[in-house]
Design a protein around this motif. Structure first.
Motif, PDB file in Angstrom:
ATOM      1  N   TYR A  86      33.267  28.492 -97.117  1.00  0.00           N
ATOM      2  CA  TYR A  86      33.140  27.263 -97.622  1.00  0.00           C
ATOM      3  C   TYR A  86      32.964  26.017 -96.585  1.00  0.00           C
ATOM      4  O   TYR A  86      33.830  26.265 -95.968  1.00  0.00           O
ATOM      5  N   ARG A  87      32.136  25.254 -96.960  1.00  0.00           N
ATOM      6  CA  ARG A  87      31.910  24.080 -96.238  1.00  0.00           C
ATOM      7  C   ARG A  87      31.472  22.923 -96.895  1.00  0.00           C
ATOM      8  O   ARG A  87      30.899  23.179 -97.845  1.00  0.00           O
ATOM      9  N   ASP A  88      31.895  21.730 -96.097  1.00  0.00           N
ATOM     10  CA  ASP A  88      31.544  20.546 -96.816  1.00  0.00           C
ATOM     11  C   ASP A  88      29.847  20.499 -96.623  1.00  0.00           C
ATOM     12  O   ASP A  88      29.223  20.680 -95.659  1.00  0.00           O
ATOM     13  N   ALA A  89      29.123  20.169 -97.932  1.00  0.00           N
ATOM     14  CA  ALA A  89      27.591  20.198 -97.482  1.00  0.00           C
ATOM     15  C   ALA A  89      27.265  18.844 -96.859  1.00  0.00           C
ATOM     16  O   ALA A  89      28.077  17.858 -96.857  1.00  0.00           O
ATOM     17  N   THR A  90      26.120  18.932 -96.225  1.00  0.00           N
ATOM     18  CA  THR A  90      25.571  17.816 -95.263  1.00  0.00           C
ATOM     19  C   THR A  90      24.277  17.129 -95.925  1.00  0.00           C
ATOM     20  O   THR A  90      23.782  18.137 -96.872  1.00  0.00           O
ATOM     21  N   ALA A  91      23.639  16.170 -95.541  1.00  0.00           N
ATOM     22  CA  ALA A  91      22.596  15.691 -96.096  1.00  0.00           C
ATOM     23  C   ALA A  91      21.444  16.635 -95.683  1.00  0.00           C
ATOM     24  O   ALA A  91      20.499  16.794 -96.566  1.00  0.00           O
ATOM     25  N   ALA A  92      21.463  17.428 -94.812  1.00  0.00           N
ATOM     26  CA  ALA A  92      20.348  18.365 -94.641  1.00  0.00           C
ATOM     27  C   ALA A  92      20.315  19.510 -95.501  1.00  0.00           C
ATOM     28  O   ALA A  92      19.234  20.265 -95.699  1.00  0.00           O
TER      29      ALA A  92
END
Length: 182
Positions: A13-19
């Protein structure tokens, strides 16, 4: 890798980024709209056409304070996502999607449990809230099996705003579901 081994693999699980925006839109659309969504059980294709979300909406969530859009990966592949938003004593859960080919094998259950844990740890909230289209009785029943309860509080569907899809019926509304987390 076959589907069975993917279903039991470790999730990250990770925080999504604009990419991640385009990949997240593709995942969400595949789970809810169009023919590809019919491979899973979460499809809304019979009640809504058009888009479920777009890159701008995803970016707004990613960039807004008090929000986390979790990208869930398995063996480096995006397989699920969900949005959690801090709302005082509660967190709001939404934008939940699991790849249609992986639905029905416990992946969604694992993701929602992780989102609840993350919301508690991050914000110290005591409950999780969500809204679900009332016509989605199968989905509401799934959430009830996860401990969510119907509140009877109904919210209007945003008819006329195609950012949320093109309704195929005129009786759509949302119901607020709540789960205590402590």
């Amino acid at each position: 890798m076959d589907t069975a081994s993917r279903q039991t693999g470790e999730l990250s699980y990770r925080d999504a980024t604009a990419a991640d925006a385009e990949a997240l839109v593709a995942l969400i659309e595949s789970a809810y709209r169009g023919e590809s969504s019919r491979a899973g059980w979460t499809t809304e294709a019979d009640i809504l056409e058009g888009q479920r979300t777009d890159p701008q909406a995803v970016l707004e969530v990613i960039q807004s304070p008090g929000n986390r859009l979790l990208a869930v990966e398995q063996d480096g592949e995006l397989v699920a996502c969900c949005h959690i938003e801090h709302r005082g004593e509660a967190a709001y859960f939404g934008m939940f999607a699991v790849l249609p080919a992986l639905q029905g094998a416990g992946l969604g259950r694992r993701v929602i449990a992780a989102a609840e844990r993350i919301a508690c740890e991050t914000w110290g909230v005591c409950k999780m809230q969500m809204t679900v289209i009332t016509a989605r009785e199968d989905l509401i029943a799934w959430y009830e099996r996860r401990g969510y309860r119907r509140t009877g509080k109904l919210l209007p569907f945003p008819y006329g705003d195609e950012r949320f899809g093109i309704p195929q019926r005129d009786d759509l509304k949302f119901e607020l579901l709540v789960k205590p987390l402590v």
